[in-house]
Design an enzyme around this catalytic site. Structure first.
Site, PDB file in Angstrom:
ATOM      1  N   CYS A   1       2.501  -4.894   6.746  1.00 27.16           N
ATOM      2  CA  CYS A   1       2.300  -4.688   5.308  1.00 27.16           C
ATOM      3  C   CYS A   1       3.601  -4.232   4.651  1.00 27.16           C
ATOM      4  CB  CYS A   1       1.211  -3.637   5.070  1.00 27.16           C
ATOM      5  SG  CYS A   1      -0.437  -4.189   5.577  1.00 27.16           S
TER       6      CYS A   1
ATOM      7  N   HIS B   1       0.816  -1.214   0.000  1.00 28.32           N
ATOM      8  CA  HIS B   1       0.000   0.000   0.000  1.00 28.32           C
ATOM      9  C   HIS B   1       0.850   1.264   0.000  1.00 28.32           C
ATOM     10  CE1 HIS B   1       0.684   0.786   4.296  1.00 28.32           C
ATOM     11  NE2 HIS B   1       0.283  -0.451   4.585  1.00 28.32           N
TER      12      HIS B   1
END
Length: 165
Positions: free
Chosen positions: A140, A118
């Site tokens: 992440c 992301h």
């Protein structure tokens, strides 16, 4: 008339090619090397682009359970894209896989999930020049919003990803 037909044929062929007209080549593989803090887009085994990435606060080792701050290691699939993410744009990684779930059951822990590639937290894109120096995610793989735009265009849902130590 023949010239017009030839021009139309060239335009059709040009725009039928992956990424044509946009300077982008589609990746058929994504490789992340955690020790290098790099994400590589590959096509036919060749690197077509690379990006600096950051991870969670505990980047070394494979993710074992929810909340451990680690990014998984292994072979997964980028299985869907989310244009309405809390973090600019995101692409979901298919963690946990079968082996991850079995390991978690044996250890009586929750393997976690929602692991993504992301961009920056919405409204905080201006921090990208600073946040690239810190592992700040919950496990992440984060990139700048500019990098996320390029990755978004080059990667389709279903693309394999390998995350290496």
């Amino acid at each position: 008339m023949r010239i017009i037909a030839d021009v139309i044929a060239l335009v059709v062929v040009f725009f039928a090619m992956p990424g044509a007209g946009f300077g982008l080549e589609k990746a058929d593989m994504v490789v992340v090397v955690k020790s290098e803090s790099r994400l590589y887009l590959k096509c036919d085994g060749q690197i077509i682009s690379e990006y600096h990435v950051v991870f969670g606060p505990e980047p070394e080792g494979h993710k074992l359970q929810e909340g451990d701050g680690k990014t998984p290691e292994g072979k997964y699939v980028l299985d869907y894209k989310n244009a309405n993410s809390d973090f600019y744009k995101s692409i979901h990684i298919s963690y946990p896989n079968r082996a991850d779930r079995k390991r978690a059951v044996r250890s009586s822990v929750d393997p976690g999930g929602e692991i993504m590639i992301h961009g920056q937290k919405n409204g905080a894109g201006w921090l990208a020049s600073i946040s690239k120096y810190f592992n700040w995610t919950q496990g992440c793989i984060a990139v700048s919003n500019k990098a996320m735009d390029e990755i978004w265009q080059a990667v389709d849902a279903g693309t394999p990803i390998e995350i290496k130590p």
